[in-house]
Design a protein around this motif. Structure first.
Motif, PDB file in Angstrom:
ATOM      1  N   ARG A   1      -0.601  -6.565  -0.377  1.00 56.76           N
ATOM      2  CA  ARG A   1      -0.008  -5.283  -0.746  1.00 56.76           C
ATOM      3  C   ARG A   1       0.316  -4.503   0.507  1.00 56.76           C
ATOM      4  NH1 ARG A   1      -2.771  -5.819  -5.635  1.00 56.76           N
ATOM      5  NH2 ARG A   1      -1.346  -5.179  -7.260  1.00 56.76           N
TER       6      ARG A   1
ATOM      7  N   ALA B   1      -6.652  -1.463  -2.527  1.00 54.36           N
ATOM      8  CA  ALA B   1      -5.587  -1.946  -3.387  1.00 54.36           C
ATOM      9  C   ALA B   1      -4.807  -0.762  -3.923  1.00 54.36           C
ATOM     10  CB  ALA B   1      -6.170  -2.756  -4.536  1.00 54.36           C
ATOM     11  N   LEU B   2      -3.520  -0.966  -4.110  1.00 54.56           N
ATOM     12  CA  LEU B   2      -2.670   0.110  -4.619  1.00 54.56           C
ATOM     13  C   LEU B   2      -2.357  -0.147  -6.079  1.00 54.56           C
ATOM     14  CD1 LEU B   2      -0.224   0.404  -1.607  1.00 54.56           C
ATOM     15  CD2 LEU B   2      -2.286   1.708  -2.084  1.00 54.56           C
ATOM     16  N   LEU B   3      -2.255   0.924  -6.834  1.00 53.20           N
ATOM     17  CA  LEU B   3      -1.997   0.796  -8.261  1.00 53.20           C
ATOM     18  C   LEU B   3      -0.901   1.771  -8.667  1.00 53.20           C
ATOM     19  CD1 LEU B   3      -5.670   0.717  -9.575  1.00 53.20           C
ATOM     20  CD2 LEU B   3      -4.017  -1.142  -9.727  1.00 53.20           C
ATOM     21  N   PRO B   4      -0.099   1.378  -9.649  1.00 48.84           N
ATOM     22  CA  PRO B   4       0.839   2.347 -10.219  1.00 48.84           C
ATOM     23  C   PRO B   4       0.065   3.385 -11.023  1.00 48.84           C
ATOM     24  CG  PRO B   4       1.091   0.192 -11.261  1.00 48.84           C
ATOM     25  CD  PRO B   4       0.007   0.059 -10.250  1.00 48.84           C
ATOM     26  N   VAL B   5       0.373   4.661 -10.792  1.00 46.13           N
ATOM     27  CA  VAL B   5      -0.310   5.758 -11.477  1.00 46.13           C
ATOM     28  C   VAL B   5       0.719   6.553 -12.263  1.00 46.13           C
ATOM     29  CG1 VAL B   5      -1.694   7.844 -11.202  1.00 46.13           C
ATOM     30  CG2 VAL B   5      -2.058   5.900  -9.677  1.00 46.13           C
TER      31      VAL B   5
ATOM     32  N   PRO C   1      -7.056   0.678 -15.604  1.00 43.78           N
ATOM     33  CA  PRO C   1      -5.889  -0.147 -15.328  1.00 43.78           C
ATOM     34  C   PRO C   1      -5.698  -1.322 -16.286  1.00 43.78           C
ATOM     35  CG  PRO C   1      -7.577  -0.448 -13.631  1.00 43.78           C
ATOM     36  CD  PRO C   1      -8.064   0.613 -14.539  1.00 43.78           C
ATOM     37  N   LEU C   2      -6.747  -1.675 -17.046  1.00 41.58           N
ATOM     38  CA  LEU C   2      -6.658  -2.936 -17.804  1.00 41.58           C
ATOM     39  C   LEU C   2      -6.245  -2.728 -19.257  1.00 41.58           C
ATOM     40  CD1 LEU C   2      -7.449  -4.397 -15.429  1.00 41.58           C
ATOM     41  CD2 LEU C   2      -9.663  -4.942 -16.425  1.00 41.58           C
TER      42      LEU C   2
ATOM     43  N   PRO D   1      -1.595  -4.075 -14.531  1.00 44.30           N
ATOM     44  CA  PRO D   1      -2.522  -2.936 -14.430  1.00 44.30           C
ATOM     45  C   PRO D   1      -1.791  -1.635 -14.140  1.00 44.30           C
ATOM     46  CG  PRO D   1      -2.714  -4.372 -12.514  1.00 44.30           C
ATOM     47  CD  PRO D   1      -1.847  -5.085 -13.492  1.00 44.30           C
TER      48      PRO D   1
ATOM     49  N   PRO E   1       3.706  -4.552  -7.218  1.00 45.90           N
ATOM     50  CA  PRO E   1       2.762  -5.619  -7.528  1.00 45.90           C
ATOM     51  C   PRO E   1       3.107  -6.354  -8.814  1.00 45.90           C
ATOM     52  CG  PRO E   1       1.851  -3.520  -8.185  1.00 45.90           C
ATOM     53  CD  PRO E   1       3.187  -3.229  -7.571  1.00 45.90           C
TER      54      PRO E   1
ATOM     55  N   LEU F   1       3.239   3.417  -5.672  1.00 44.48           N
ATOM     56  CA  LEU F   1       1.872   2.942  -5.785  1.00 44.48           C
ATOM     57  C   LEU F   1       0.963   3.870  -5.007  1.00 44.48           C
ATOM     58  CD1 LEU F   1       2.509  -0.851  -5.273  1.00 44.48           C
ATOM     59  CD2 LEU F   1       2.337   0.425  -7.405  1.00 44.48           C
ATOM     60  N   LEU F   2      -0.235   4.048  -5.523  1.00 45.23           N
ATOM     61  CA  LEU F   2      -1.177   4.953  -4.881  1.00 45.23           C
ATOM     62  C   LEU F   2      -2.534   4.274  -4.760  1.00 45.23           C
ATOM     63  CD1 LEU F   2      -0.323   8.250  -6.803  1.00 45.23           C
ATOM     64  CD2 LEU F   2       0.020   7.841  -4.362  1.00 45.23           C
ATOM     65  N   PRO F   3      -3.276   4.595  -3.686  1.00 48.57           N
ATOM     66  CA  PRO F   3      -4.663   4.147  -3.645  1.00 48.57           C
ATOM     67  C   PRO F   3      -5.486   4.911  -4.671  1.00 48.57           C
ATOM     68  CG  PRO F   3      -4.076   5.342  -1.634  1.00 48.57           C
ATOM     69  CD  PRO F   3      -2.874   5.351  -2.512  1.00 48.57           C
ATOM     70  N   VAL F   4      -6.268   4.187  -5.454  1.00 44.59           N
ATOM     71  CA  VAL F   4      -7.087   4.798  -6.509  1.00 44.59           C
ATOM     72  C   VAL F   4      -8.548   4.490  -6.215  1.00 44.59           C
ATOM     73  CG1 VAL F   4      -7.605   4.872  -8.966  1.00 44.59           C
ATOM     74  CG2 VAL F   4      -5.247   4.558  -8.206  1.00 44.59           C
TER      75      VAL F   4
ATOM     76  N   PHE G   1     -12.759   1.949  -3.593  1.00 50.75           N
ATOM     77  CA  PHE G   1     -11.461   1.674  -4.198  1.00 50.75           C
ATOM     78  C   PHE G   1     -11.581   0.856  -5.472  1.00 50.75           C
ATOM     79  CE2 PHE G   1     -10.455   2.828   0.101  1.00 50.75           C
ATOM     80  CZ  PHE G   1      -9.339   3.626  -0.069  1.00 50.75           C
ATOM     81  N   VAL G   2     -10.680   1.138  -6.389  1.00 48.72           N
ATOM     82  CA  VAL G   2     -10.612   0.409  -7.655  1.00 48.72           C
ATOM     83  C   VAL G   2      -9.798  -0.862  -7.443  1.00 48.72           C
ATOM     84  CG1 VAL G   2      -9.782   0.498 -10.034  1.00 48.72           C
ATOM     85  CG2 VAL G   2     -10.731   2.545  -8.960  1.00 48.72           C
ATOM     86  N   LEU G   3     -10.299  -1.967  -7.963  1.00 51.24           N
ATOM     87  CA  LEU G   3      -9.551  -3.216  -7.906  1.00 51.24           C
ATOM     88  C   LEU G   3      -8.645  -3.307  -9.129  1.00 51.24           C
ATOM     89  CD1 LEU G   3     -12.513  -5.510  -6.783  1.00 51.24           C
ATOM     90  CD2 LEU G   3     -10.827  -4.296  -5.378  1.00 51.24           C
ATOM     91  N   PRO G   4      -7.532  -4.011  -8.982  1.00 54.77           N
ATOM     92  CA  PRO G   4      -6.564  -4.044 -10.093  1.00 54.77           C
ATOM     93  C   PRO G   4      -7.071  -4.773 -11.333  1.00 54.77           C
ATOM     94  CG  PRO G   4      -5.587  -4.802  -8.019  1.00 54.77           C
ATOM     95  CD  PRO G   4      -7.072  -4.739  -7.818  1.00 54.77           C
ATOM     96  N   ASP G   5      -8.134  -5.555 -11.189  1.00 48.46           N
ATOM     97  CA  ASP G   5      -8.564  -6.372 -12.326  1.00 48.46           C
ATOM     98  C   ASP G   5      -9.911  -5.924 -12.875  1.00 48.46           C
ATOM     99  OD1 ASP G   5     -10.059  -7.055 -10.178  1.00 48.46           O
ATOM    100  OD2 ASP G   5      -9.909  -9.223 -10.453  1.00 48.46           O
ATOM    101  N   GLU G   6     -10.205  -4.624 -12.758  1.00 50.69           N
ATOM    102  CA  GLU G   6     -11.444  -4.112 -13.331  1.00 50.69           C
ATOM    103  C   GLU G   6     -11.143  -2.753 -13.948  1.00 50.69           C
ATOM    104  OE1 GLU G   6     -14.293  -3.560 -10.195  1.00 50.69           O
ATOM    105  OE2 GLU G   6     -13.010  -2.171  -9.088  1.00 50.69           O
ATOM    106  N   THR G   7     -11.960  -2.374 -14.937  1.00 51.78           N
ATOM    107  CA  THR G   7     -11.785  -1.050 -15.522  1.00 51.78           C
ATOM    108  C   THR G   7     -12.353  -0.008 -14.568  1.00 51.78           C
ATOM    109  OG1 THR G   7     -13.916  -1.059 -16.630  1.00 51.78           O
ATOM    110  CG2 THR G   7     -12.069  -2.037 -17.814  1.00 51.78           C
ATOM    111  N   LEU G   8     -12.020   1.255 -14.842  1.00 57.75           N
ATOM    112  CA  LEU G   8     -12.509   2.328 -13.987  1.00 57.75           C
ATOM    113  C   LEU G   8     -14.031   2.394 -14.027  1.00 57.75           C
ATOM    114  CD1 LEU G   8      -9.866   4.995 -15.001  1.00 57.75           C
ATOM    115  CD2 LEU G   8     -10.041   3.843 -12.789  1.00 57.75           C
TER     116      LEU G   8
ATOM    117  N   VAL H   1      -5.789   9.132  -5.165  1.00 58.90           N
ATOM    118  CA  VAL H   1      -6.234   9.557  -6.494  1.00 58.90           C
ATOM    119  C   VAL H   1      -7.666   9.097  -6.687  1.00 58.90           C
ATOM    120  CG1 VAL H   1      -5.936   9.190  -8.962  1.00 58.90           C
ATOM    121  CG2 VAL H   1      -3.933   9.546  -7.504  1.00 58.90           C
TER     122      VAL H   1
ATOM    123  N   VAL I   1     -10.947   8.998  -9.374  1.00 58.85           N
ATOM    124  CA  VAL I   1     -11.459   9.190 -10.726  1.00 58.85           C
ATOM    125  C   VAL I   1     -12.970   9.356 -10.621  1.00 58.85           C
ATOM    126  CG1 VAL I   1     -11.541   8.289 -13.072  1.00 58.85           C
ATOM    127  CG2 VAL I   1      -9.616   7.714 -11.578  1.00 58.85           C
TER     128      VAL I   1
END
Lengths: 249, 249
Positions: free
Chosen positions: A3, A15-19, A90-91, A98, B6, B16-19, B55-62, B100, B102
DNA sequence: CCAAAAGTGTTCCGGGTACACCCATGG
DNA sequence: CCATGGGTGTACCCGGAACACTTTTGG
């Protein structure tokens, strides 16, 4: 999973995520609680009703993003009270992958919408009740996890009417006690005793302020016009003590 | 500002933003409300106290991200109740750029921490009161906007004790009424009448369940041991009706 | 005069607060 | 037998629910 890192200095684990922001726009029209919905134009869920929303830009606050999306999708800058509701992880939200969505709650007096089929998707008010009841049932479903988000938003609104002056966000600047009661009845979906409600609402300190003027023209005795007690920029900040409690049901 | 996309299918406007997730870990020790804080090792705010997070990973819930960060920073899997608090917007939070976050709230019985100076940063319990009072005052400040997040978390905890069984999340599986009262007194920072509290707590349906066993060894009459009423996996789901109200103060 | 809606007065009752009092243990 | 904390009984009082009643308009 490589990324781009947008900001020098953030660690490589970032990691970056769409928000996105989604908006639950509630109003009371004709004694019924309604929500602002758009009909999606694109896949996924093309043609399905959804909450208005869109992506957050890196140089705006979450609340600003919600307000901007509302302007873009309704064509007008809605009045009323806007607050953050909660964030959905995200899930399992978007089949494309995500996505983090920060849901916001708008409580507003009924405002006009541009003619159907305007610039963006078709946007209109819809009764909330069948959307809540039709869990997997008869009512038309909402896209993504928006049915759940709507349910959370309505519950937040119901709770906040108890201990804040937020009900006034559904009214114009001046309103009668009966109009205010109609808001409570619509949001809570109950009947309230007009006499006890009148005493409670007018008797709660810091809530209502008599304008001295009255309605005219309707049937029956004219009603006094009130406004939210002054020095209350945000009705959510007014703490009702004692609260207006909803019946047990 | 070019960014990698992504997920194919998302529109090109999708910045995309870091979460991140931050955790307000609250406990009651010695009749005092305390919060779990780490001492930052890296800039910005190196050496300053901060809420644990990452940081939040794209494949896990918050929520999973919050739980994972807790394990990583404390070395143990904390018991207790974890819930989302609210999300703090991308601006004016981190000098490195938009982030961002949470925030999550953990209410837990006091649990042991690895010896100071362990693997991650120095993590320890700190009294909440001076952190709340020292707005810009004497108390040591927290990094980023964490003082504000902590204040929001404490207020959420205080409110939730009123109308849910969440106070039991601070206790072990079995506890006395006095222990439970001590939790209320610490979180609300008030004194409560032991006799009235006892009647209220034991008399509220769906709240406490008598185990039949009692304490022993202490001074005075042994106290009955209670547990959270069964079929209540999450104490936050138990609605106290009527609620336990905190004094006006 | 009647209908309809606004607004007030009054009664009843549940629950919170304050506090007197009894219970069960250790020293 | 006394100190200490656990637990119960009771009297007062405030506030909500129910509802009779008065007020003010239009028809």
């Amino acid at each position: 999973m490589s990324r781009a890192i947008p900001t020098p200095g953030l660690p490589p684990t970032a990691a970056l995520l769409p928000v996105t922001v989604d908006v639950i726009g509630l109003t009371v029209r004709g004694g019924v609680l309604q929500v602002l919905l758009v009909q999606r134009l694109l896949e996924p869920f093309a043609g399905v009703l959804a909450l208005p929303g869109g992506f957050v830009l890196p140089d705006e606050t979450l609340e600003a993003a919600a307000a901007r999306e509302l302007v873009e999708e309704t064509g007008v800058a809605p009045p009323g009270h806007l607050e953050q509701l909660r964030t959905y992880g995200p899930l399992d939200r978007d089949p494309r992958g995500p996505v983090v969505s920060v849901a916001h709650l708008l409580l507003a007096p009924a405002f006009g919408l541009p003619a159907a089929g305007g610039d963006a998707a078709d946007v209109a008010w819809h009764d909330v009740r069948p959307l809540l009841a039709g869990r997997g049932g008869a009512g038309r479903a909402l896209a993504f996890d928006h049915a759940r988000i709507l349910a959370d938003g309505v519950e937040r609104a119901r709770a906040k009417l108890e201990y804040s002056a937020l009900a006034t966000a559904f009214c114009g600047t001046e309103f009668t006690v009966a109009e205010l009661r109609s808001v409570y009845e619509a949001v809570w979906d109950v009947r309230l005793d007009p006499r006890n409600f009148h005493r409670k609402a007018t008797g709660t300190p810091g809530f209502l302020e008599d304008t001295g003027r009255t309605t005219s023209g309707g049937t029956g005795r004219p009603a006094a016009l009130y406004r939210l007690a002054e020095a209350a920029g945000d009705p959510a900040a007014v703490v009702l003590n004692p609260p207006l409690m909803r019946p047990d049901a």
